[in-house]
Design a protein around this motif. Sequence first.
Motif, PDB file in Angstrom:
ATOM      1  N   PHE A  39     -27.170 -13.435 -11.698  1.00  0.00           N
ATOM      2  CA  PHE A  39     -27.400 -13.429 -10.112  1.00  0.00           C
ATOM      3  C   PHE A  39     -29.043 -13.249 -10.392  1.00  0.00           C
ATOM      4  O   PHE A  39     -29.298 -12.153  -9.504  1.00  0.00           O
ATOM      5  N   THR A  40     -29.607 -13.802 -10.847  1.00  0.00           N
ATOM      6  CA  THR A  40     -31.206 -13.176 -10.880  1.00  0.00           C
ATOM      7  C   THR A  40     -31.657 -12.859  -9.647  1.00  0.00           C
ATOM      8  O   THR A  40     -31.567 -14.111  -8.829  1.00  0.00           O
ATOM      9  N   GLU A  41     -32.824 -11.950  -9.856  1.00  0.00           N
ATOM     10  CA  GLU A  41     -33.332 -11.348  -8.615  1.00  0.00           C
ATOM     11  C   GLU A  41     -34.979 -11.632  -8.765  1.00  0.00           C
ATOM     12  O   GLU A  41     -35.834 -11.065  -8.323  1.00  0.00           O
ATOM     13  N   GLY A  42     -35.323 -10.861 -10.010  1.00  0.00           N
ATOM     14  CA  GLY A  42     -35.876 -10.559 -10.321  1.00  0.00           C
ATOM     15  C   GLY A  42     -36.215 -11.084 -11.622  1.00  0.00           C
ATOM     16  O   GLY A  42     -35.587 -10.738 -13.137  1.00  0.00           O
ATOM     17  N   GLU A  52     -35.352  -8.771 -16.933  1.00  0.00           N
ATOM     18  CA  GLU A  52     -34.749  -9.551 -15.931  1.00  0.00           C
ATOM     19  C   GLU A  52     -33.820  -8.329 -14.267  1.00  0.00           C
ATOM     20  O   GLU A  52     -32.982  -7.824 -15.252  1.00  0.00           O
ATOM     21  N   SER A  53     -33.404  -8.511 -13.308  1.00  0.00           N
ATOM     22  CA  SER A  53     -33.161  -7.792 -12.562  1.00  0.00           C
ATOM     23  C   SER A  53     -32.338  -8.923 -12.001  1.00  0.00           C
ATOM     24  O   SER A  53     -31.996 -10.021 -11.926  1.00  0.00           O
ATOM     25  N   THR A  54     -30.934  -8.354 -11.291  1.00  0.00           N
ATOM     26  CA  THR A  54     -29.400  -9.473 -11.241  1.00  0.00           C
ATOM     27  C   THR A  54     -29.690  -8.445  -9.857  1.00  0.00           C
ATOM     28  O   THR A  54     -29.109  -7.207  -9.929  1.00  0.00           O
ATOM     29  N   GLY A  55     -28.820  -8.764  -8.820  1.00  0.00           N
ATOM     30  CA  GLY A  55     -27.656  -8.577  -8.176  1.00  0.00           C
ATOM     31  C   GLY A  55     -26.232  -9.148  -7.765  1.00  0.00           C
ATOM     32  O   GLY A  55     -25.558  -9.187  -8.958  1.00  0.00           O
ATOM     33  N   LEU A  56     -25.707  -8.438  -6.537  1.00  0.00           N
ATOM     34  CA  LEU A  56     -24.458  -8.454  -6.623  1.00  0.00           C
ATOM     35  C   LEU A  56     -23.998  -7.371  -6.178  1.00  0.00           C
ATOM     36  O   LEU A  56     -24.085  -6.274  -7.258  1.00  0.00           O
ATOM     37  N   GLU A  57     -23.514  -6.526  -5.120  1.00  0.00           N
ATOM     38  CA  GLU A  57     -22.504  -5.382  -5.307  1.00  0.00           C
ATOM     39  C   GLU A  57     -21.924  -5.448  -6.061  1.00  0.00           C
ATOM     40  O   GLU A  57     -20.646  -6.458  -7.000  1.00  0.00           O
ATOM     41  N   GLY A  58     -21.953  -4.350  -7.315  1.00  0.00           N
ATOM     42  CA  GLY A  58     -21.121  -4.625  -8.131  1.00  0.00           C
ATOM     43  C   GLY A  58     -21.241  -5.061  -9.844  1.00  0.00           C
ATOM     44  O   GLY A  58     -21.344  -4.952 -10.579  1.00  0.00           O
ATOM     45  N   ARG A  59     -22.352  -6.003  -9.676  1.00  0.00           N
ATOM     46  CA  ARG A  59     -22.650  -6.724 -10.787  1.00  0.00           C
ATOM     47  C   ARG A  59     -24.208  -6.073 -10.986  1.00  0.00           C
ATOM     48  O   ARG A  59     -25.041  -7.446 -11.805  1.00  0.00           O
ATOM     49  N   SER A  60     -24.962  -5.207 -10.537  1.00  0.00           N
ATOM     50  CA  SER A  60     -26.246  -5.113 -10.215  1.00  0.00           C
ATOM     51  C   SER A  60     -26.823  -4.628 -11.652  1.00  0.00           C
ATOM     52  O   SER A  60     -26.174  -3.462 -11.836  1.00  0.00           O
TER      53      SER A  60
END
Length: 251
Positions: A39-42, A52-60
């Motif tokens: 869930f790409t955020e950066g 790459e950084s990813t989002g969503l609680e429990g999946r970041s």
Amino acid sequence: MRRGLLLAAVAFVSAPLAARVPVQVIQVVKAYPHDTRAFTEGLFFRDGMMFESTGLEGRSDIRRYRLEDGKVLARVALPPNLFGEGIVDWKDEIVSLTWRNGFGFRWNLASLKRGRKFTYPGEGWSLTRTDRELVMSDGTPVLRILDPVTFRIKRRVTVTADGVPVQNLNELEYVKGDILANIWMTDRIARIDPATGKVKAWIDLSPVVAQQQSSQDDVANGIAYDAKGDRLFVTGKLWSKLYEIRLLPAR
């Protein structure tokens, strides 16, 4: 920016997209594999690697991977109660944001070992940098220009298109003196003059968005630039591909 926050999307001002700002179309140079669970955020490119950084609680998480085949070479998970957001490299560190927690972290670039925590007011969406400063988005039309060491706000820049503030500034990348910003829930990237905040052009990502987006969540988000190779990359949340693109003249 977030999963299912449709009310925030309503806040996006559609007028700038239909106004006099010129539009640049893209040409896809090459497509690379991208993790469909990310869930790409950066996103940024450094030393031949994609970060790459990813989002969503429990999946970041924050990860380093090979561009050519998408193989993850190193990864570190955020605490499960945190929603990870944008990242940027600064010297031998990675600086990362969280969404609504009001704090971020510094990580060792090589080992991905977590270092000290820092705080900031409001939400954190994305980060990029110039040679001297960091630039932060928080979903509003205002970009914060920050001291990279203290994270102190040095000044603010309001982004406008034909005089209208542009909402939902999301993932950022500094490219050849301009700031590129994904506009959340759209298929556009704003090319912004960092001195004035004026949108110089819209970059139309609709050709690749049409191939990748199948729900309200998997929007375009993620811009990286390889300065040495003069290569520009884009991707999105849960996309199967990361694209190297070329910008064609504005029309």
